[in-house]
Design a protein around this motif. Sequence first.
Motif, PDB file in Angstrom:
ATOM      1  N   THR A   1     -14.496  37.336  31.277  1.00  0.00           N
ATOM      2  CA  THR A   1     -14.816  37.706  32.661  1.00  0.00           C
ATOM      3  C   THR A   1     -13.776  37.177  33.632  1.00  0.00           C
ATOM      4  O   THR A   1     -13.993  37.187  34.840  1.00  0.00           O
ATOM      5  CB  THR A   1     -16.208  37.190  33.074  1.00  0.00           C
ATOM      6  OG1 THR A   1     -16.230  35.752  33.019  1.00  0.00           O
ATOM      7  CG2 THR A   1     -17.287  37.768  32.180  1.00  0.00           C
ATOM      8  N   THR A   2     -12.639  36.706  33.129  1.00  0.00           N
ATOM      9  CA  THR A   2     -11.517  36.310  33.975  1.00  0.00           C
ATOM     10  C   THR A   2     -10.463  37.398  33.865  1.00  0.00           C
ATOM     11  O   THR A   2      -9.700  37.445  32.906  1.00  0.00           O
ATOM     12  CB  THR A   2     -10.938  34.950  33.546  1.00  0.00           C
ATOM     13  OG1 THR A   2     -11.974  33.974  33.546  1.00  0.00           O
ATOM     14  CG2 THR A   2      -9.826  34.511  34.497  1.00  0.00           C
TER      15      THR A   2
ATOM     16  N   SER B   1     -14.615  42.293  37.393  1.00  0.00           N
ATOM     17  CA  SER B   1     -15.477  41.618  36.422  1.00  0.00           C
ATOM     18  C   SER B   1     -16.686  41.074  37.171  1.00  0.00           C
ATOM     19  O   SER B   1     -16.592  40.711  38.343  1.00  0.00           O
ATOM     20  CB  SER B   1     -14.734  40.485  35.700  1.00  0.00           C
ATOM     21  OG  SER B   1     -14.304  39.500  36.611  1.00  0.00           O
ATOM     22  N   LYS B   2     -17.812  41.059  36.495  1.00  0.00           N
ATOM     23  CA  LYS B   2     -19.052  40.640  37.160  1.00  0.00           C
ATOM     24  C   LYS B   2     -20.035  40.092  36.142  1.00  0.00           C
ATOM     25  O   LYS B   2     -19.911  40.349  34.938  1.00  0.00           O
ATOM     26  CB  LYS B   2     -19.673  41.801  37.926  1.00  0.00           C
ATOM     27  CG  LYS B   2     -20.079  42.980  37.075  1.00  0.00           C
ATOM     28  CD  LYS B   2     -20.398  44.224  37.906  1.00  0.00           C
ATOM     29  CE  LYS B   2     -19.148  44.896  38.392  1.00  0.00           C
ATOM     30  NZ  LYS B   2     -19.388  46.207  39.024  1.00  0.00           N
TER      31      LYS B   2
ATOM     32  N   HIS C   1     -23.131  39.152  40.359  1.00  0.00           N
ATOM     33  CA  HIS C   1     -22.108  38.243  40.880  1.00  0.00           C
ATOM     34  C   HIS C   1     -20.728  38.846  40.595  1.00  0.00           C
ATOM     35  O   HIS C   1     -20.318  38.950  39.436  1.00  0.00           O
ATOM     36  CB  HIS C   1     -22.219  36.866  40.221  1.00  0.00           C
ATOM     37  CG  HIS C   1     -23.594  36.271  40.295  1.00  0.00           C
ATOM     38  ND1 HIS C   1     -24.053  35.601  41.401  1.00  0.00           N
ATOM     39  CD2 HIS C   1     -24.618  36.272  39.404  1.00  0.00           C
ATOM     40  CE1 HIS C   1     -25.293  35.190  41.201  1.00  0.00           C
ATOM     41  NE2 HIS C   1     -25.660  35.589  39.981  1.00  0.00           N
ATOM     42  N   GLN C   2     -20.029  39.237  41.632  1.00  0.00           N
ATOM     43  CA  GLN C   2     -18.703  39.860  41.516  1.00  0.00           C
ATOM     44  C   GLN C   2     -17.638  38.796  41.716  1.00  0.00           C
ATOM     45  O   GLN C   2     -17.690  38.036  42.694  1.00  0.00           O
ATOM     46  CB  GLN C   2     -18.540  40.962  42.553  1.00  0.00           C
ATOM     47  CG  GLN C   2     -17.202  41.672  42.528  1.00  0.00           C
ATOM     48  CD  GLN C   2     -17.168  42.801  41.514  1.00  0.00           C
ATOM     49  OE1 GLN C   2     -18.130  43.534  41.378  1.00  0.00           O
ATOM     50  NE2 GLN C   2     -16.064  42.921  40.810  1.00  0.00           N
ATOM     51  N   ALA C   3     -16.667  38.726  40.806  1.00  0.00           N
ATOM     52  CA  ALA C   3     -15.614  37.717  40.903  1.00  0.00           C
ATOM     53  C   ALA C   3     -14.421  38.263  41.668  1.00  0.00           C
ATOM     54  O   ALA C   3     -14.134  39.470  41.627  1.00  0.00           O
ATOM     55  CB  ALA C   3     -15.171  37.276  39.514  1.00  0.00           C
TER      56      ALA C   3
ATOM     57  N   ALA D   1     -15.720  35.440  36.503  1.00  0.00           N
ATOM     58  CA  ALA D   1     -17.033  35.859  36.982  1.00  0.00           C
ATOM     59  C   ALA D   1     -18.104  34.892  36.501  1.00  0.00           C
ATOM     60  O   ALA D   1     -19.116  34.685  37.177  1.00  0.00           O
ATOM     61  CB  ALA D   1     -17.341  37.282  36.517  1.00  0.00           C
TER      62      ALA D   1
ATOM     63  N   THR E   1     -18.058  32.064  38.880  1.00  0.00           N
ATOM     64  CA  THR E   1     -18.641  32.547  40.134  1.00  0.00           C
ATOM     65  C   THR E   1     -20.164  32.560  40.048  1.00  0.00           C
ATOM     66  O   THR E   1     -20.868  32.152  40.985  1.00  0.00           O
ATOM     67  CB  THR E   1     -18.125  33.963  40.449  1.00  0.00           C
ATOM     68  OG1 THR E   1     -16.699  33.933  40.544  1.00  0.00           O
ATOM     69  CG2 THR E   1     -18.720  34.486  41.746  1.00  0.00           C
ATOM     70  N   TYR E   2     -20.690  33.024  38.911  1.00  0.00           N
ATOM     71  CA  TYR E   2     -22.146  33.046  38.702  1.00  0.00           C
ATOM     72  C   TYR E   2     -22.732  31.641  38.737  1.00  0.00           C
ATOM     73  O   TYR E   2     -23.771  31.399  39.374  1.00  0.00           O
ATOM     74  CB  TYR E   2     -22.449  33.745  37.372  1.00  0.00           C
ATOM     75  CG  TYR E   2     -23.615  33.182  36.609  1.00  0.00           C
ATOM     76  CD1 TYR E   2     -24.929  33.360  37.043  1.00  0.00           C
ATOM     77  CD2 TYR E   2     -23.412  32.468  35.429  1.00  0.00           C
ATOM     78  CE1 TYR E   2     -25.996  32.829  36.340  1.00  0.00           C
ATOM     79  CE2 TYR E   2     -24.468  31.944  34.720  1.00  0.00           C
ATOM     80  CZ  TYR E   2     -25.764  32.122  35.167  1.00  0.00           C
ATOM     81  OH  TYR E   2     -26.812  31.591  34.475  1.00  0.00           O
TER      82      TYR E   2
END
Length: 630
Positions: free
Chosen positions: A207-208, A213-214, A226-228, A234, A237-238
């Motif tokens: 998710t990087t 990516s989310k 959660h949108q990165a 991501a 971020t989450y």
Amino acid sequence: IESDARDNDQGPTDSPMAAYRRTLICVDVSGVHLAQPDKVLFDDLDVTISRGDRVAVVGVNGSGKTTLLRILTGSLEPDRGTVRFGRGARITMLEQDPVLPPGTVEEYLGDGWEVAAVATSLGVQPLFGRRTDELSGGQAKRVALAKMLADNAGSGDAENGHDMIVLDEPTNHLDLEAIEWLEARLVSMSAALVLVTHDRHALDRLTTQVGPSKVVELDHGRSFVHQAAAGSSAYATYLDARAERVEREEQEESTRKILARKELAWLRRGAPARTAKPKARLRTANEIVAGGPRDLGVRANDLELGVGTARLGNQVVELIDVGQQFENVGAEPTTIFQGVDLVIEPGARLAVVGPNGSGKTTLLDIIAGRREPALGEIRTGKTVVVGYADQHSASLDPDMTVRKMVAGPLREPDHEDKALLEKFWFDATAQYAPVRMLSGGEKRRLQMVMVLARQPNLLLLDEPTNDLDLDTLRSLEEFLDDWPGALVVASHDRAFLDRVADHVLAIEPGGSMRRVPGGVRGWLEERAASGGAGRSGAPSAPKPKKSAGNPGKPKAARTGPSASTIGRRLRETEQAMVKAQRRVDSLHEELAAATDHAVLADRGAVLAEAQSELSELEVTWIELAEQAEP
């Protein structure tokens, strides 16, 4: 459905179909709701997934992750809401427990260099001659994964392969080398990737992305997307967003209770003769104040795994020149491992690593006394009580209730069984549910209850992280940090092993075994330094670069304890600090409740001693942390 959100100027060599594929929205979900008889899984969920996206679905066991994957692939209809698929979008899914068609593995996979390369990397080539109905669950999962990846060997080309690939726990039953290879393969794909996994390394890496990516979080009937930002994780971020949400909701809950208390006080000051409406308000305010906190979604507490442990003597288990062989009809025996000399001491934290088929489970079976070694001797201490959580949750009776599984066949469940199950997040409804109604992670939790109910002092765990949700994983790690007995664990989860083990038992090619200090991180660093590639042929991790200011000059040799020794001492000191802090807190409570002067004086002296011990541990921790810095 086509997306207008991306610039797709790929040059004049692109065919119209390739350009279309690169702009394809695979699936658009709007206002989706799905409920089970006893709970809502998700409500008003909105998410759009386009080709090239990376999407992780997270949530506790039973929150509906696999169910959502099936909705995204069109194999399940929601109760309400809209699911629209892109025109011509090609979507495939790897199920958590795939069912393969009849025939041999070779017939199912087909031939070609793509199949051979993928099969070699995932370790399924030795299974080619086997029939699909003879495979174990883990073997079937790897074969199905190999088929999916081989079919998408050309997925870098927008005209080939699937547009969206959905993976449910893809790293289960893979060894570390295969997981590293799989991550690299998935990163290189241009198809959309949607995955559920407990592997935090994989979540972070996949998710990087430079592109979208989310993380889709399912939380007790609620959903959050959660949108990165570009280039960031991501998953990270989450984690940040979830922590902020929990803190905010806890503050809102506290405010809600304060307002309820004020209203309750106002209502009690009112006239004695009340109408029905004020009485109802009084009753509601009482319930808010007297009741527990409102369900804030995420689990408010860790697993309460404080169960008893039998006393463990100085001798645990010793293996002397142990080897294991399997007989082959008309041929020489196959040696799995040989010449193993191992002492498991009290408080040991050992991780068993090696390729699939190298004998990790066999070694645990021998340590547990389930299997006799073909060669050598095993000595077990008289006080040892073994608790073994193996991989076979399928052996649980599907028609038996959860509470009956814990009590066993010889007695009826009692209040102690009920209390233990509640510690493991099995509420009253779940305790009366048959095993077949449980998710994979819930079955793993049930296994752990049954193991710990025996109060073991030697804990053997075979792939304990498979199917567990991230919350349970973190709580299990916290529990093992304070586990007073010895631990031997076989797992491919790098984050888990790095947390719970300080030595690695590495099964090498040829069947030899060696003990490596420094935990799984020390073992991986040693492998990288040796420059050896795994069976997949993937390059090892890059060696540290030379200093730009002084190229070619080696660093001075480090003096003092090794990095692995410092890391182990840090973990031990942290555990001791936690226990010391608990003791200080307990003594404060005793002092607050005491009224007798003699007791106050005695407890005060003990508290001063406990605070001094805590201060010394804090100083030690700071010194070790400074030594650990590069």
